[in-house]
Scaffold this motif. Sequence first.
Motif, PDB file in Angstrom:
ATOM      1  N   THR A  29      41.582  50.040  36.978  1.00 10.18           N
ATOM      2  CA  THR A  29      42.425  49.303  35.719  1.00 10.18           C
ATOM      3  C   THR A  29      44.227  49.399  35.748  1.00 10.18           C
ATOM      4  O   THR A  29      44.719  48.168  35.374  1.00 10.18           O
ATOM      5  CB  THR A  29      41.468  49.039  34.904  1.00 10.18           C
ATOM      6  N   LEU A  32      45.435  47.562  38.352  1.00 12.50           N
ATOM      7  CA  LEU A  32      45.571  46.118  38.402  1.00 12.50           C
ATOM      8  C   LEU A  32      46.318  45.410  37.730  1.00 12.50           C
ATOM      9  O   LEU A  32      47.026  44.772  37.643  1.00 12.50           O
ATOM     10  CB  LEU A  32      43.869  46.175  38.256  1.00 12.50           C
ATOM     11  N   GLU A  33      46.626  46.009  36.374  1.00 16.72           N
ATOM     12  CA  GLU A  33      46.817  45.089  34.987  1.00 16.72           C
ATOM     13  C   GLU A  33      48.319  45.587  36.172  1.00 16.72           C
ATOM     14  O   GLU A  33      49.210  44.433  35.289  1.00 16.72           O
ATOM     15  CB  GLU A  33      47.022  46.044  33.848  1.00 16.72           C
ATOM     16  N   ALA A  36      49.070  42.963  38.290  1.00 23.92           N
ATOM     17  CA  ALA A  36      48.518  41.288  38.527  1.00 23.92           C
ATOM     18  C   ALA A  36      49.986  40.270  38.477  1.00 23.92           C
ATOM     19  O   ALA A  36      50.970  40.622  37.730  1.00 23.92           O
ATOM     20  CB  ALA A  36      47.066  41.268  36.876  1.00 23.92           C
ATOM     21  N   PRO A  40      44.938  38.328  32.981  1.00 23.32           N
ATOM     22  CA  PRO A  40      43.414  38.589  33.487  1.00 23.32           C
ATOM     23  C   PRO A  40      42.029  37.257  33.331  1.00 23.32           C
ATOM     24  O   PRO A  40      42.750  36.676  31.986  1.00 23.32           O
ATOM     25  CB  PRO A  40      43.329  39.317  33.525  1.00 23.32           C
ATOM     26  N   VAL A  52      36.111  41.628  34.630  1.00 22.20           N
ATOM     27  CA  VAL A  52      37.852  40.991  34.634  1.00 22.20           C
ATOM     28  C   VAL A  52      37.669  41.153  35.545  1.00 22.20           C
ATOM     29  O   VAL A  52      37.797  41.764  36.114  1.00 22.20           O
ATOM     30  CB  VAL A  52      37.868  41.772  33.674  1.00 22.20           C
ATOM     31  N   TYR A  54      41.473  39.654  38.300  1.00 25.63           N
ATOM     32  CA  TYR A  54      42.853  39.930  38.324  1.00 25.63           C
ATOM     33  C   TYR A  54      43.478  39.298  39.865  1.00 25.63           C
ATOM     34  O   TYR A  54      42.531  39.310  40.450  1.00 25.63           O
ATOM     35  CB  TYR A  54      43.572  41.262  38.324  1.00 25.63           C
ATOM     36  N   GLN A  55      44.334  38.049  39.439  1.00 27.36           N
ATOM     37  CA  GLN A  55      44.754  37.748  40.603  1.00 27.36           C
ATOM     38  C   GLN A  55      46.100  38.171  41.168  1.00 27.36           C
ATOM     39  O   GLN A  55      47.017  38.606  40.394  1.00 27.36           O
ATOM     40  CB  GLN A  55      45.746  36.203  40.336  1.00 27.36           C
ATOM     41  N   LEU A  56      46.400  38.764  42.112  1.00 21.48           N
ATOM     42  CA  LEU A  56      47.212  40.077  43.083  1.00 21.48           C
ATOM     43  C   LEU A  56      48.521  38.826  43.983  1.00 21.48           C
ATOM     44  O   LEU A  56      47.179  38.329  44.979  1.00 21.48           O
ATOM     45  CB  LEU A  56      46.755  40.789  43.464  1.00 21.48           C
TER      46      LEU A  56
END
Length: 143
Positions: A29, A32-33, A36, A40, A52, A54-56
């Motif tokens: 997590t 990912l934050e 990102a 989110p 949740v 996330y766009q990466l």
Amino acid sequence: QPYLLTNFELDGGDCFASLDRRKAWNSSTALLEKHAVGMPLVSKSAGGEKQVMYQLQVAAVILPDPDVAAAEHDLLYKIYTIKRNRPKLLYTLPTNAPAAAGYAPLIKAQLRCSGGGIKQSAVVRVNNPASAWDCGKSQGKPL
């Protein structure tokens, strides 16, 4: 198709601390934050669980081996018939939508059968090339 990688995967976020599952979720997590692109998207599932997303951003691309890509293309778009115990090319399916469709691309087909479920990884081989586009000949039961 090329295989896309994000910084999350390049930093080992997809397998970091995988032996200790509780710590893996916390570190994943946080990673990912960190990677990102935007905020989110938080939603609730039908079961009441919090989801949740996330766009990466893409950081690396792995291109397929040309020989493997050619073999995969042949498997998907060439129909063979067996003559004298040897495969003979019968028809090569077009990769574009037919002109009568009026638009492209076509939606990816899903295999369905009245007899039960079908794994979507199944490859169907038919000796009649018209059945690739003529759904009426299958009478609603392609298998």
